[in-house]
Scaffold this active site. Structure first.
Site, PDB file in Angstrom:
ATOM      1  N   GLU A   1       0.831  -1.203   0.000  1.00 32.59           N
ATOM      2  CA  GLU A   1       0.000   0.000   0.000  1.00 32.59           C
ATOM      3  C   GLU A   1       0.869   1.258   0.000  1.00 32.59           C
ATOM      4  O   GLU A   1       0.564   2.243  -0.681  1.00 32.59           O
ATOM      5  CB  GLU A   1      -0.950  -0.008   1.200  1.00 32.59           C
ATOM      6  CG  GLU A   1      -2.051  -1.059   1.118  1.00 32.59           C
ATOM      7  CD  GLU A   1      -1.568  -2.470   1.445  1.00 32.59           C
ATOM      8  OE1 GLU A   1      -0.455  -2.600   2.013  1.00 32.59           O
ATOM      9  OE2 GLU A   1      -2.278  -3.435   1.145  1.00 32.59           O
TER      10      GLU A   1
ATOM     11  N   HIS B   1     -11.767  -5.695   8.147  1.00 32.21           N
ATOM     12  CA  HIS B   1     -12.519  -5.515   6.898  1.00 32.21           C
ATOM     13  C   HIS B   1     -13.775  -4.684   7.149  1.00 32.21           C
ATOM     14  O   HIS B   1     -14.759  -4.795   6.428  1.00 32.21           O
ATOM     15  CB  HIS B   1     -12.903  -6.863   6.289  1.00 32.21           C
ATOM     16  CG  HIS B   1     -11.741  -7.729   5.947  1.00 32.21           C
ATOM     17  ND1 HIS B   1     -11.081  -8.485   6.877  1.00 32.21           N
ATOM     18  CD2 HIS B   1     -11.073  -7.919   4.777  1.00 32.21           C
ATOM     19  CE1 HIS B   1     -10.087  -9.134   6.306  1.00 32.21           C
ATOM     20  NE2 HIS B   1     -10.045  -8.798   5.030  1.00 32.21           N
TER      21      HIS B   1
END
Lengths: 337, 417
Positions: free
Chosen positions: A60, A129
C-alpha cells in the site's frame, strides 16, 4: 436511463474518465486482469489496455507513493486500496506527502490522486474488513475525503474527485455495493433495483464535492450522516416518529457547513450518526461546529450515535453497528430534553 | 508436583543479542582497515544492457577511476574534457563555500538550521550535470550541489534558508527543504525515504506517456532501512521504471554508524540484487567514477532497460546538522583519515596532473566562490534574515488546496489578513 448498483456506477465512472482523459490510470492489488475483489474495475483493463488498469504488488505504501510521483509528473492516478483497513501502511505517504506537496512547494508540485477504498462494516468483516477511518483523514490538512451513499452520487462524486486537483480519499461503503442497507439485518437483502438513486446516466456527469444532500426534509431535528448510515438514519427516523431532517454529508472534507447550520437552525436539534468509534470520531467535529454556530438555536444537546470505542468485533457485529434502534432512541431523547 | 524453574535436560547456552558498534568512538584512533577498497581501474565495466545476474560482483566491488596520483585509469574512465571537469570542480568549490557561509550564518543567529554536505560534493554535482533539468531529481536534504551545479540562484537558496519575504516557498518550510521544479529538483520532505518510491512513480509516468525523461532519487545509508526503500526497489523492478536510485553511504545516520542500517552484513548496493536490479558500487569521492557510473545508469534507463541502484561510498565530513555534535559519537579526526580522501582535492589533483589546472587557478577559484557567496549573502540579507523579514502571513493559508475551503478563508479572517 440505466439502473446500476454501486459497483456498476463506480465502474462506469472509471470507464468514463479512462475514455475521456488519457492521463488517468488505475492500479492496485488485483484490479487489472481480475477486475478487483469487488468487481469495481471489471473489464477496464480489457477495454482500455494493460497500462491503463494494472495490478500492483501488495504494498500500500508503494502504491500511494508511486501514485504521488505519477501525479507530480502530470498524471491523474486512481490507486485502489483493497480495504480501508489496509490504508495505514500508506499513511506516511498520504499525510506527509500527498497532502502537503502543494503547500510545501508553493504550488510547484501537487498530487491529484484519488484513492479509492472500500470501507465500513455491517458485513461480518471483523476487525480488518470493517473499519471507518474517515476521521483520521479529516484531520489531515490538504486531503479531501468523500463518501457516497448511493449509485448516482457514487459515480458523480468519483468523477468529480478524479477531476479535482487535490488528493482525495474516496471511501466506498462496501455494505452498499449491491443494495441499500438500513441496518435491519434480520430482513431480506435489498438490491438497488427500483431505487431512484440507482438510475445512473451512462455518460459523464459530476456531483460537486463539498455539497451535502438533504435526503429527507423535517422540522423537529436534524440528523447528520454519510455512507451506509444515511439508510440507517432513514429507518431510525421512521422508527422514532420524529419529523427529522436527514442530511447526507457526501463530502467530509470539504464539508458543507452551510447546509448543516441552516438545517439545525431550522430544527433546533441535532443527532450525528456514524459507524466509526465515537471518541475522536468525525461526529466530534460536527458536534463542535453545530454548537459553535447554532448555540442559540439549540433546544437540546447535540447527540452522537456511533460505533463503540472498541475494535470492530466479529461475533458482536449487530451489537457494535449503530443501527436504527439506537438512532431512534437518540432522537426521542433529543425531543424530551 | 512442582515444575523446575529451568529445564535441566536442555544443554543449550543462553542466547545473546548482538548490537553492532562502529570501529571507532571519541578518543579512539580512526580505523578503516576493515574496508576492502578496490584500486582505481580494477573493476570491469559491463555493457549497458548487461543482465543484473551477470554483474552481481559489482555490488561488492568499488568502481574507481582516479588513482593515488590523480591519474584517470581503467574501463570506467569517462574521458571527460577539461572544461567539463573544471565546471564540476568549480561547482564543488562553490557548494562548499556556500555550506561554510550558511553554517556560519546559523551560528550568527541568522537562521534556525542548516545542513552541510562536506565531503559529498562530487555526487550531487556530477549527477546534476549529467541529467537534464527536464529529468526529475528526488533529492534528500544533502544534494544542494545539484542546485548549485545547475546554476540555481544562490540568493534564492539563501532566501529560503532565511524564510524571508523573497523565500520561493513562502516561509513554509524548514531551511534547506528547497523546491525547484524548473531545475529538476523535487520538493524536499522531512520524512526520510518517501521520495524514493515517488521517483519510481514519476519514472513510471514518463514511461506510461512514452516520454524520454528519467528520474533520479537519492537516499542516505540510514534511510535504506525505511519501508519506502523496499517499496521503491520492488516497484522499480516490477515495472522496469526508468529511474536511477542512489544510496549515498556516508557512513553515518546522525550518530548511528552504517552498521545499524545493515551495512555490516552486506553492501548497500547488494540489496539491489534481491530485487533483480543492477547494482553499481562507486567511490563517491571520485568525480569521474560518479560521472561514469551515473552515465551508465542513465543510458540504461533512457534505453528503456529500467532502473539501476548505485551505492556512492563516501564520508559525511561535517556534523549531521547545525543541531549535531559528532564529537560525542565518533573520533574527531575520522574524516581526515578517510581513505578515499576529499572529492575536491582529488579532482584538483587530476586536472593539475594533466596540465589543466594549477595552484594559482585553484586559489582564484576559491576566492571567486567565496566572493559569489558573499555577494548573494549581501543581497539576501538585505531582504532579511530569519525573524527580520518574512512573506505575508496571508500566504500561510494558501496552497493547502488548489482553492481554499471555508475553513481557511475564515481562519485567515481570524488572523486579520
Amino acid at each position: 436511463m440505466p439502473t446500476m448498483n454501486m459497483i456498476q456506477a463506480l465502474n462506469s465512472a472509471l470507464d468514463v474518465v479512462l475514455t475521456e482523459d488519457p492521463d488517468t490510470l488505475i492500479f492496485g492489488e488485483d484490479v487489472g486482469y481480475f477486475g478487483g475483489v469487488f468487481r469495481v474495475t471489471d473489464g477496464l483493463q480489457k477495454k482500455h489496455g494493460l497500462t491503463r488498469c494494472f495490478d500492483a504488488p501488495i504494498s500500500e505504501g508503494g502504491i500511494i507513493a508511486t501514485a504521488i510521483g505519477m501525479g507530480a509528473f502530470g498524471l491523474r492516478p486512481i490507486p485502489e486500496i483493497q480495504f480501508a483497513d489496509y490504508i495505514l501502511p500508506a499513511f506516511d505517504q498520504l499525510v506527509s506527502e500527498a497532502a502537503r506537496l502543494r503547500y510545501r512547494s508553493n504550488g510547484e508540485f501537487w498530487a491529484p490522486i484519488t484513492v479509492r477504498s472500500p470501507y465500513g462494516g455491517g458485513i461480518f468483516g471483523g476487525q480488518t474488513h470493517s473499519q471507518s477511518p474517515e476521521a483520521i483523514f479529516a484531520h489531515i490538512t490538504g486531503l479531501k475525503t468523500v463518501i457516497p451513499s448511493n449509485p448516482y452520487d457514487a459515480k458523480g462524486l468519483l468523477i468529480a474527485s478524479i477531476e479535482d486537483d487535490d488528493p482525495v480519499i474516496f471511501l466506498e461503503p462496501k455494505r452498499l455495493y449491491n443494495g441499500p442497507f438500513d441496518g435491519r439485518h434480520e430482513q431480506a437483502l435489498k438490491t438497488w433495483a427500483g431505487d431512484p438513486m440507482a438510475e445512473v446516466p451512462a455518460g459523464h456527469y459530476t456531483v460537486p464535492l463539498g455539497k451535502a444532500a438533504t435526503v429527507r426534509e423535517g422540522t423537529e431535528a436534524t440528523v447528520l450522516a454519510y455512507g451506509t448510515m444515511v439508510h440507517v438514519a432513514l429507518a431510525g427516523i421512521e422508527d422514532s416518529g420524529v419529523d427529522a431532517e436527514l442530511i447526507d454529508l457526501r463530502s467530509i472534507v470539504p464539508l458543507d457547513v452551510d447546509a448543516i447550520v441552516a438545517s439545525v437552525k431550522k430544527t433546533g436539534r441535532c443527532v450525528i450518526l456514524h459507524e466509526a468509534s465515537r471518541f475522536g470520531g468525525f461526529g466530534g467535529e460536527l458536534s463542535a461546529l453545530v454548537q459553535e454556530r447554532c448555540f442559540y438555536h439549540l433546544k437540546s444537546a447535540v447527540q452522537r450515535v456511533a460505533g463503540w470505542d472498541t475494535p470492530y468485533p466479529h461475533a458482536f457485529e449487530w451489537d457494535y453497528f449503530p443501527g436504527p434502534a439506537r438512532l431512534a432512541a437518540a432522537l426521542k431523547r433529543a425531543m424530551e430534553d | 508436583m512442582t515444575v523446575p524453574e529451568t529445564d535441566s535436560t536442555r544443554n543449550s547456552r543462553p542466547l545473546s543479542l548482538r548490537v553492532p558498534e562502529p570501529a571507532g568512538r571519541p578518543g579512539d584512533t580512526p580505523d578503516f582497515s576493515h574496508l576492502k577498497l578496490d584500486v582505481a581501474g580494477a573493476v570491469d565495466r559491463p555493457p549497458v544492457d548487461a543482465r543484473p545476474v551477470q554483474m552481481m560482483d559489482l555490488a561488492f566491488r568499488l568502481i574507481r577511476v582516479l588513482d593515488e596520483d590523480g591519474t584517470a585509469v581503467g574501463p570506467w574512465n569517462p574521458r571527460l574534457d577539461a572544461d567539463t571537469m573544471r565546471r564540476g570542480l568549480n561547482a564543488m568549490i562553490l557548494t562548499r563555500a556556500f555550506d561554510d557561509r550558511m553554517h556560519r550564518a546559523h551560528r550568527q543567529g541568522k537562521t534556525s538550521f542548516y545542513m552541510k554536505c562536506t565531503g559529498e560534493e562530487a555526487i550531487a554535482v556530477a549527477q546534476g550535470m549529467i541529467l537534464s533539468r527536464e529529468d526529475m531529481g528526488f533529492p534528500t536534504y544533502r544534494q544542494q550541489g545539484l542546485l548549485i551545479a545547475r546554476g540555481y540562484p544562490l540568493v534564492d537558496m539563501m532566501n529560503q534558508i532565511y524564510s524571508n519575504a523573497s523565500d520561493p516557498i513562502k516561509g513554509r518550510q524548514l531551511p534547506i527543504m528547497y523546491s525547484a521544479k524548473d531545475y529538476g529538483f523535487f520538493t524536499i520532505s522531512g520524512n526520510l525515504g518517501t521520495q524514493v518510491p515517488q521517483a519510481v512513480g514519476w519514472a513510471m509516468a514518463s514511461a506510461y506517456k512514452g516520454d524520454d525523461k528519467i528520474a533520479i532519487a537519492w537516499t542516505g545509508d540510514g534511510a535504506t532501512a525505511e519501508g519506502d526503500f523496499h517499496n521503491a526497489l520492488t516497484f522499480a523492478a516490477v515495472y522496469r521504471a526508468p529511474v536511477i536510485l542512489n544510496i549515498v553511504n556516508n557512513q553515518w545516520a546522525i550518530s548511528s554508524f552504517q552498521g545499524i542500517a545493515g551495512g555490516n552484513e552486506t553492501t548497500f548496493a547488494s540489496k539491489a540484487i534481491g530485487y533483480g536490479l543492477p547494482a553499481l558500487r562507486v567511490d563517491g569521492n571520485d568525480f569521474l567514477a560518479v560521472w561514469a557510473a551515473t552515465q551508465w545508469a542513465e543510458e540504461r534507463a533512457r534505453s528503456n532497460q529500467g532502473a539501476t541502484v548505485i551505492e556512492l561510498f563516501t564520508y559525511r565530513g561535517a556534523p549531521h546538522s547545525t543541531s549535531d555534535d559528532p564529537g560525542k559519537y565518533r573520533p574527531a579526526d575520522e574524516h581526515d583519515k578517510w581513505p578515499l580522501g576529499d572529492p575536491i582535492q582529488r579532482l584538483r589533483q587530476h586536472l593539475t596532473s594533466i596540465g589543466e589546472w594549477d595552484d594559482e587557478r585553484h586559489e582564484a577559484a576559491l576566492k571567486a566562490a567565496v566572493e559569489q557567496v558573499r555577494q548573494a549573502g549581501r543581497e539576501s540579507e538585505a531582504i532579511g534574515t530569519l525573524g527580520q523579514s518574512r512573506p505575508s502571513v496571508k500566504t500561510m493559508f494558501e496552497e493547502v488546496f488548489a482553492t481554499p475551503d471555508w475553513r481557511l478563508t475564515e481562519q485567515r479572517g481570524e488572523v486579520g489578513v
